[in-house]
Design an enzyme around this catalytic site. Sequence first.
Site, short mmCIF file in Angstrom:
data_model
loop_
_atom_site.label_atom_id
_atom_site.label_comp_id
_atom_site.label_asym_id
_atom_site.label_seq_id
_atom_site.Cartn_x
_atom_site.Cartn_y
_atom_site.Cartn_z
N SER A 1 0.84 -1.20 0.00
CA SER A 1 0.00 0.00 0.00
C SER A 1 0.88 1.25 0.00
O SER A 1 1.61 1.50 -0.96
CB SER A 1 -0.97 -0.04 1.19
N HIS B 1 -8.47 1.45 0.25
CA HIS B 1 -8.54 0.42 -0.79
C HIS B 1 -9.96 -0.06 -1.06
O HIS B 1 -10.20 -1.23 -1.32
CB HIS B 1 -7.60 -0.75 -0.47
#
Length: 303
Positions: free
Chosen positions: A90, A196
Amino acid sequence: MATIALFSGQGSQYEKMGLDLVAQDSTLMHIYDTAQEVLEFDLYDIIENADAKTLGRTIYAQPAIMATSLVCLEAAVKRGFTYDAVAGHSLGEYAAMVAAGMLSLEDGFCVIRARAAAMETAASAADGAMCAILKLAPEQVEQICAETDGYVVPANYNSSVQTVISGERNAVERAAAACTEKKARAVPLAVASAFHTKLMQSAADAFYEAIQGVTFQTPNVPFYSNVTGALRTDFSDMPGALAAHIVSPVRFTEELAAMQAAGIDTFIEFGPKNVLTGLVKKTIKGVTAKNCESCETLEGVLA
């Protein structure tokens, strides 16, 4: 033999992280000096003196983790460490881009400033949450999310027995409760919202517009992608790719499989804590996995 440099994600931050490395080598301070010029606040001071709640704010946590990761990497490189590929989890992909020469240090902080600001704004507008589900297969987690009222989806595929769910807070809590009924362990994450997922679409849109003027170079080492779960080969539209990254699941288990297939057998994580190191050890057998976040762990990496 091949070595990959991995970079930590959001939620791993803690007070004073990595500062002992700067105390040992003051030349590493240039990373924080660059950060201060770009961010227009004293990132070193935030890491040194802010409490956990303040440091956990997206606008501070993202650049702080990236800076710490790059300090750890530079400390190791100055001692002879080399790497053949990069990847991040990420947020960690941004440190990986700097490490791969895709972004200059200055542009790295420009991009993370825009990302953190966009995500903090979106997070304040949505009551989202994330929760790690342990000891349950991803397929079971997917099914529970699909059967749960409200919006909740798998966001991070971290290992065969760890999947992070993300979405509306109430739906995440319901799905987590359903998982625990199946003997799973549910661990809420120290993040500001449902990263996300589609709840971050406004952040993705704002971020895309904000980084149109940034120059992205072709990486000088292989770069693995969270979105595809494989080696990234198309760098023609990085603003679009990074905007998609904000609203797409992190396919870290697929990335690890691709790395292993490519012959990578040494995984060194740079940045706070050792989450990725643990995921590597749980997922791949017969490889070396270490983390570097301090003077002590630096010695372990170099040994």
